[in-house]
Design a protein around this motif. Structure first.
Motif, PDB file in Angstrom:
ATOM      1  N   THR A 553       7.988 -10.023   7.233  1.00  0.00           N
ATOM      2  CA  THR A 553       8.351 -10.090   5.825  1.00  0.00           C
ATOM      3  C   THR A 553       7.129 -10.181   4.919  1.00  0.00           C
ATOM      4  OG1 THR A 553      10.265 -11.342   6.560  1.00  0.00           O
ATOM      5  CG2 THR A 553       9.861 -11.242   4.189  1.00  0.00           C
ATOM      6  N   VAL A 554       7.126  -9.321   3.917  1.00  0.00           N
ATOM      7  CA  VAL A 554       6.082  -9.389   2.893  1.00  0.00           C
ATOM      8  C   VAL A 554       6.238 -10.700   2.129  1.00  0.00           C
ATOM      9  CG1 VAL A 554       5.216  -8.344   0.775  1.00  0.00           C
ATOM     10  CG2 VAL A 554       5.903  -6.895   2.684  1.00  0.00           C
ATOM     11  N   ARG A 555       5.136 -11.369   1.899  1.00  0.00           N
ATOM     12  CA  ARG A 555       5.190 -12.630   1.163  1.00  0.00           C
ATOM     13  C   ARG A 555       5.839 -12.396  -0.207  1.00  0.00           C
ATOM     14  NH1 ARG A 555       1.883 -16.789   2.989  1.00  0.00           N
ATOM     15  NH2 ARG A 555       0.582 -16.239   4.770  1.00  0.00           N
ATOM     16  N   PRO A 556       6.716 -13.306  -0.620  1.00  0.00           N
ATOM     17  CA  PRO A 556       7.401 -13.105  -1.900  1.00  0.00           C
ATOM     18  C   PRO A 556       6.461 -13.084  -3.100  1.00  0.00           C
ATOM     19  CG  PRO A 556       7.819 -15.311  -0.997  1.00  0.00           C
ATOM     20  CD  PRO A 556       7.169 -14.511   0.082  1.00  0.00           C
ATOM     21  N   ASP A 557       5.291 -13.716  -2.964  1.00  0.00           N
ATOM     22  CA  ASP A 557       4.349 -13.747  -4.079  1.00  0.00           C
ATOM     23  C   ASP A 557       3.277 -12.667  -3.981  1.00  0.00           C
ATOM     24  OD1 ASP A 557       3.235 -14.817  -1.841  1.00  0.00           O
ATOM     25  OD2 ASP A 557       2.501 -16.656  -2.772  1.00  0.00           O
ATOM     26  N   ALA A 558       3.355 -11.799  -2.954  1.00  0.00           N
ATOM     27  CA  ALA A 558       2.295 -10.807  -2.738  1.00  0.00           C
ATOM     28  C   ALA A 558       2.268  -9.755  -3.848  1.00  0.00           C
ATOM     29  CB  ALA A 558       2.468 -10.144  -1.376  1.00  0.00           C
ATOM     30  N   LYS A 559       3.430  -9.234  -4.243  1.00  0.00           N
ATOM     31  CA  LYS A 559       3.467  -8.182  -5.270  1.00  0.00           C
ATOM     32  C   LYS A 559       2.947  -8.711  -6.605  1.00  0.00           C
ATOM     33  CE  LYS A 559       4.610  -4.080  -6.838  1.00  0.00           C
ATOM     34  NZ  LYS A 559       4.099  -4.199  -8.228  1.00  0.00           N
ATOM     35  N   ALA A 560       3.379  -9.906  -7.000  1.00  0.00           N
ATOM     36  CA  ALA A 560       2.909 -10.475  -8.260  1.00  0.00           C
ATOM     37  C   ALA A 560       1.410 -10.734  -8.213  1.00  0.00           C
ATOM     38  CB  ALA A 560       3.662 -11.771  -8.566  1.00  0.00           C
ATOM     39  N   THR A 561       0.912 -11.140  -7.044  1.00  0.00           N
ATOM     40  CA  THR A 561      -0.526 -11.381  -6.890  1.00  0.00           C
ATOM     41  C   THR A 561      -1.315 -10.094  -7.079  1.00  0.00           C
ATOM     42  OG1 THR A 561      -0.153 -13.237  -5.379  1.00  0.00           O
ATOM     43  CG2 THR A 561      -2.301 -12.157  -5.296  1.00  0.00           C
ATOM     44  N   ARG A 571     -10.454  -4.099  -8.681  1.00  0.00           N
ATOM     45  CA  ARG A 571      -9.980  -2.816  -8.167  1.00  0.00           C
ATOM     46  C   ARG A 571     -11.150  -2.080  -7.516  1.00  0.00           C
ATOM     47  NH1 ARG A 571      -5.399   0.197  -9.885  1.00  0.00           N
ATOM     48  NH2 ARG A 571      -5.117  -1.222 -11.643  1.00  0.00           N
ATOM     49  N   PRO A 572     -10.950  -1.526  -6.309  1.00  0.00           N
ATOM     50  CA  PRO A 572      -9.692  -1.332  -5.614  1.00  0.00           C
ATOM     51  C   PRO A 572      -9.263  -2.552  -4.794  1.00  0.00           C
ATOM     52  CG  PRO A 572     -11.465  -0.340  -4.359  1.00  0.00           C
ATOM     53  CD  PRO A 572     -12.081  -0.848  -5.633  1.00  0.00           C
ATOM     54  N   LEU A 573      -7.957  -2.624  -4.544  1.00  0.00           N
ATOM     55  CA  LEU A 573      -7.387  -3.572  -3.604  1.00  0.00           C
ATOM     56  C   LEU A 573      -7.058  -2.805  -2.334  1.00  0.00           C
ATOM     57  CD1 LEU A 573      -5.000  -5.578  -5.964  1.00  0.00           C
ATOM     58  CD2 LEU A 573      -7.355  -6.116  -5.310  1.00  0.00           C
ATOM     59  N   VAL A 583       3.744   1.965   9.304  1.00  0.00           N
ATOM     60  CA  VAL A 583       4.096   0.612   8.875  1.00  0.00           C
ATOM     61  C   VAL A 583       3.141   0.138   7.787  1.00  0.00           C
ATOM     62  CG1 VAL A 583       4.241  -1.799   9.596  1.00  0.00           C
ATOM     63  CG2 VAL A 583       5.195  -0.008  11.058  1.00  0.00           C
ATOM     64  N   ALA A 584       1.836   0.372   7.990  1.00  0.00           N
ATOM     65  CA  ALA A 584       0.833  -0.074   7.028  1.00  0.00           C
ATOM     66  C   ALA A 584       1.020   0.613   5.671  1.00  0.00           C
ATOM     67  CB  ALA A 584      -0.566   0.212   7.570  1.00  0.00           C
ATOM     68  N   GLU A 585       1.269   1.914   5.694  1.00  0.00           N
ATOM     69  CA  GLU A 585       1.447   2.641   4.441  1.00  0.00           C
ATOM     70  C   GLU A 585       2.703   2.190   3.710  1.00  0.00           C
ATOM     71  OE1 GLU A 585       1.357   6.667   5.651  1.00  0.00           O
ATOM     72  OE2 GLU A 585      -0.833   6.735   5.900  1.00  0.00           O
ATOM     73  N   GLY A 586       3.747   1.834   4.475  1.00  0.00           N
ATOM     74  CA  GLY A 586       4.963   1.336   3.847  1.00  0.00           C
ATOM     75  C   GLY A 586       4.730   0.031   3.113  1.00  0.00           C
ATOM     76  N   VAL A 587       3.991  -0.895   3.744  1.00  0.00           N
ATOM     77  CA  VAL A 587       3.682  -2.176   3.111  1.00  0.00           C
ATOM     78  C   VAL A 587       2.795  -1.973   1.890  1.00  0.00           C
ATOM     79  CG1 VAL A 587       2.514  -4.391   3.425  1.00  0.00           C
ATOM     80  CG2 VAL A 587       3.957  -3.489   5.250  1.00  0.00           C
ATOM     81  N   ALA A 588       1.762  -1.134   2.031  1.00  0.00           N
ATOM     82  CA  ALA A 588       0.832  -0.897   0.926  1.00  0.00           C
ATOM     83  C   ALA A 588       1.540  -0.282  -0.281  1.00  0.00           C
ATOM     84  CB  ALA A 588      -0.305   0.006   1.393  1.00  0.00           C
ATOM     85  N   LYS A 589       2.448   0.632  -0.023  1.00  0.00           N
ATOM     86  CA  LYS A 589       3.177   1.282  -1.119  1.00  0.00           C
ATOM     87  C   LYS A 589       4.082   0.304  -1.841  1.00  0.00           C
ATOM     88  CE  LYS A 589       6.176   5.243  -2.137  1.00  0.00           C
ATOM     89  NZ  LYS A 589       6.908   6.401  -1.567  1.00  0.00           N
ATOM     90  N   SER A 590       4.744  -0.571  -1.090  1.00  0.00           N
ATOM     91  CA  SER A 590       5.659  -1.534  -1.701  1.00  0.00           C
ATOM     92  C   SER A 590       4.923  -2.550  -2.570  1.00  0.00           C
ATOM     93  CB  SER A 590       6.459  -2.263  -0.618  1.00  0.00           C
ATOM     94  OG  SER A 590       5.626  -3.102   0.161  1.00  0.00           O
ATOM     95  N   LEU A 591       3.658  -2.820  -2.251  1.00  0.00           N
ATOM     96  CA  LEU A 591       2.886  -3.813  -3.000  1.00  0.00           C
ATOM     97  C   LEU A 591       2.034  -3.206  -4.109  1.00  0.00           C
ATOM     98  CD1 LEU A 591       1.653  -6.145  -0.107  1.00  0.00           C
ATOM     99  CD2 LEU A 591       3.544  -6.524  -1.689  1.00  0.00           C
ATOM    100  N   GLU A 595      -5.646   1.256  -1.630  1.00  0.00           N
ATOM    101  CA  GLU A 595      -6.061   1.961  -0.417  1.00  0.00           C
ATOM    102  C   GLU A 595      -5.531   1.217   0.805  1.00  0.00           C
ATOM    103  OE1 GLU A 595     -10.262   2.627  -0.212  1.00  0.00           O
ATOM    104  OE2 GLU A 595     -10.458   3.007  -2.361  1.00  0.00           O
ATOM    105  N   VAL A 596      -5.381   1.938   1.917  1.00  0.00           N
ATOM    106  CA  VAL A 596      -4.954   1.320   3.164  1.00  0.00           C
ATOM    107  C   VAL A 596      -5.665   1.990   4.328  1.00  0.00           C
ATOM    108  CG1 VAL A 596      -2.958   2.883   3.330  1.00  0.00           C
ATOM    109  CG2 VAL A 596      -2.975   0.751   4.623  1.00  0.00           C
ATOM    110  N   ARG A 597      -6.105   1.176   5.302  1.00  0.00           N
ATOM    111  CA  ARG A 597      -6.731   1.670   6.529  1.00  0.00           C
ATOM    112  C   ARG A 597      -6.015   0.993   7.695  1.00  0.00           C
ATOM    113  NH1 ARG A 597      -8.357   4.227   3.007  1.00  0.00           N
ATOM    114  NH2 ARG A 597     -10.490   4.800   2.403  1.00  0.00           N
TER     115      ARG A 597
END
Length: 731
Positions: A553-561, A571-573, A583-591, A595-597
């Protein structure tokens, strides 16, 4: 005894040695020469002496304020405080002289001694107290490298069980392992060396290397890494790398090396101090010579003015201007569950341009849960009844390279069961899904599949098994008995549940079947689930096929952070993770990350962080695992998640979030920027006061007025720094 265990390579000319934890660079403070390293005095003596000296000065000032001449108790307390500070100050100055340089420490001691000689011992004691206090703040950070390396070294087992060609077993020390040795690793033991599996299969917890919570299934020829944990099965591995060349040993080296790269920044104030000392000494000597020889001042007056200049130019306010800000900012942060391991990290946080996140345990909770069970009805997919080999499990010509998957017995059984269901559909004998569900006492297919999954996972310690068990318990399901249970590493589990065949496993079961069966909808759904950043597990039972969806589960405060950090101009984050790309790209897009590696090892993370440091200079790294330790140390400022983080990550980081709340990051950066502003104010004010007093001292400024101006500026600097104790309003 198999043939694979009968070959042992010849002993190499040089025996590999267990990697010793590199020693931290020698501390310039000579207190380490006065006591054994690691003793209480070497760790806390300077701070204890500074606090004692400060208390004595405070008590003597309060009790004997306005009393003149000063009585014996005042003198005892003042001279004791002077001696406590002088002990460390003299050691610093002597060390600098031995190294052929004069720095700000030398000037502090000289100014204090001259103040004593002209009858102002309290002023000299205050100078030494402030110096000793600021110096003690550095010691804790100097010991963290060794502590981090010690934490990493604990992952190496002390001994290994070597299997000899005759089948006998013997325990050897880690440094005695040789290339080609066959080593037995029992369940619950750490792997002693990098190598490859010769016999057996097991789930290996590689979180120490990859940082990911899901164990990796290991079978014959699969690579294993030193320091990883064998969870379930018996393994025989071949040693492929000597102790000093293992992945874990490289991590240890990288942590030490990354810390050493910060040394130039830490030496900045020393370089400034040397120049300042030379200027003040030259000015004082020039003042004496000019007044005595050129202007005709008497010897006593010339010396008085030169000493006055040296005292008012002593950087009391200048030195305390930074520590008071640091102490106030650190105290304010600590009240909010944030621990900083040194003041220099405040400036780095204030100037932060880019920020790097680990995924698991940092942006996500690190605790996997079952979020959904999907019944995928193959009858809704186009049927391909003209494929006579449907479900046979035989590889097509273009699939013959996939021997690992295509030779799987569990996969063949899965394919056969699906094929039987499809054949019934093609012949018009439709499987009554509703009847199957009711037959097993459930109200819908999802509950039935969950019950079967919980039965198969009942005896497993896998993180996904725990998530299944929790979900079954929440729905108050009665878990049936499993007969003919079997497990296949890398594929999944099978068994007979209430008379029906049941299979639960990874999407590897679908390998080579998606284009030959009517399960193409199942394959498509697996791809969709993984693209959303979730983990998919396939299940088959009694004609039913479905997917179990798991999510870290993505932390509930991650998007606001992330949004607040963007608003602050950080920036960049960037997200770095050992997880798979989808999986990584899905999490990065939701937040909303920039960039994601993905699929990175620790050395890969370190490389990416190093590249960002070269590009942006001020780069932060937020992580929690051992695999994050090198990158945490290499970043300009490393931030560790405290309550769930590994010891190595916490020791390697510069900032620790004890409350484990990532939403503290935006406040921390704002707080650091406020601290930087106050610090600059203090430095500018202290320099202006020193210059002003120095000019007036040349024209006969009385010593008492010089001391008042000197100490008054110090007091104002302290009060300005204490404003940071409020910490500012959290947004």
């Amino acid at each position: 005894m198999s043939k694979s265990m009968s070959t042992v390579v010849a002993e190499p000319p040089v025996r590999p040695q267990t990697p010793a934890a590199p020693q931290p660079p020698e501390h310039p403070r000579t207190i380490h020469l006065l006591a054994h390293q690691g003793s209480w005095f070497s760790k806390h003596g300077e701070f204890a002496c500074a606090i004692t000296a400060g208390a004595l000065l405070l008590i003597s000032s309060i009790i004997y304020w306005g009393v003149d001449p000063k009585p014996l108790p005042w003198q005892i307390m003042t001279y004791t405080a002077f001696a406590l500070g002088f002990f460390f100050g003299a050691a610093e100055a002597w060390q600098a002289i031995r190294e052929g340089k004069l720095d700000i420490h030398f000037l502090m001691v000289l100014g204090a001694v001259l103040a004593l000689l002209i009858g102002n011992p309290q002023d000299g004691a205050i100078l030494l107290f402030l110096f000793t206090l600021s110096g003690s703040l550095e010691d804790y950070a100097m010991r963290r490298t060794q502590a981090a390396l010690d934490s990493l070294m604990k992952l190496f087992p002390k001994e290994a069980i070597v299997l000899d060609p005759d089948g006998s077993q013997r325990k050897v020390k880690l440094e005695d392992l040789q290339l080609g040795d066959h080593v037995l690793v029992k369940p619950g033991e750490n792997v002693p060396a990098d190598g490859s599996v010769l016999e057996g299969s097991s789930a290996i917890d590689e979180s120490a290397i990859t940082g990911e919570y899901l164990p990796r299934e290991k079978t014959v020829n699969a690579p294993v890494f030193a320091g990883t944990l064998n969870q379930s099965g018996r393994l025989v591995i071949r040693v492929d790398k000597t102790a000093q060349d293992t992945t874990l040993a490289k991590i240890i080296h990288l942590v030490a090396e990354a810390h050493e790269q910060k040394a130039p920044v830490e030496q900045l104030f020393d370089r400034i101090g040397t120049k300042y000392t030379l200027v003040v000494l030259a000015a004082s000597v020039a003042t004496f010579l000019t007044m005595y020889f050129a202007l005709g001042f008497v010897l006593k007056d010339a010396m008085y003015r030169a000493i006055t200049l040296l005292i008012v130019a002593s950087p009391c306010a200048l030195i305390i201007s930074t520590p008071v800000v640091i102490l106030s900012a650190i105290a304010s942060s600590a009240r909010r569950g944030i621990v900083m391991k040194g003041g220099r990290h405040l400036e780095s946080l204030a100037a932060l341009k880019a920020l790097v996140f680990d995924k698991t345990g940092t942006l996500t909770s690190g605790q996997v849960r079952l979020v959904a069970i999907e019944f995928v009805d193959s009858r809704k997919s186009p049927l391909h009844c003209d494929w006579p080999t449907t479900g046979s499990g035989q590889a097509d010509e273009d699939e013959k390279d996939h021997n690992v998957f295509m030779s799987s017995n569990l996969r063949k059984e899965f394919a056969g069961n699906i094929a039987t269901t499809e054949q019934m559909l093609c012949e018009g004998r439709e499987v009554k899904i509703g009847c199957t569900v009711l037959k097993h006492g459930e109200t819908d297919a999802q509950r039935l599949l969950l019950k079967v999954a919980a039965a198969l996972e009942a005896n497993s310690t896998h993180p996904l098994a725990a998530a299944v068990s929790r979900a079954a318990k929440e729905q108050d399901l009665t878990i049936p008995k499993v007969d003919d249970f079997a497990q296949e590493a890398g594929m999944g589990l099978r068994g007979m549940v209430e008379g029906e065949p049941a299979i639960l496993g990874s999407p590897n079961l679908l390998h080579g079947l998606c284009h030959t069966l009517s399960v193409n909808r199942l394959c498509e759904r697996v791809s969709q689930v993984e693209a959303q950043g979730e983990t998919a597990v396939v299940i088959y039972y009694g004609g039913l096929a479905g997917i179990l969806r798991f999510q870290d589960t993505v932390r509930p405060d991650a998007k606001a952070t992330v949004d607040k950090l963007h608003a602050l101009g950080v920036r960049p984050l960037v997200m770095l993770t050992g997880d798979n790309h989808r999986v990584a790209e899905g999490v990065a897009k939701s937040l909303g990350l920039d960039e994601v590696r993905a699929e990175l090892l620790p050395q890969d993370k370190l490389t990416h962080v190093s590249e960002l440091v070269k590009q942006y200079q001020y780069v932060g790294m937020v992580g929690d695992g051992i695999n994050d330790a090198p990158a945490l140390a290499r970043a300009t400022v490393g931030v560790a998640m405290g309550s769930i983080g590994s010891d190595a990550a916490l020791q390697a980081a510069d900032v620790v979030l004890l409350s484990d709340r990532i939403d503290r990051l935006p406040w921390l950066i704002q707080h650091a920027r406020r601290a930087r502003t106050v610090m600059r104010q203090n430095l500018a004010f202290a320099i202006c006061v020193i210059i002003t007093l120095a000019i007036f001292s040349l024209f006969g400024l009385p010593m008492p007025l010089g001391v008042i101006g000197h100490e008054g500026s110090t007091l104002l600097v302290v009060l300005n720094g204490l404003r940071l104790l409020a910490g500012g309003r959290e947004q």
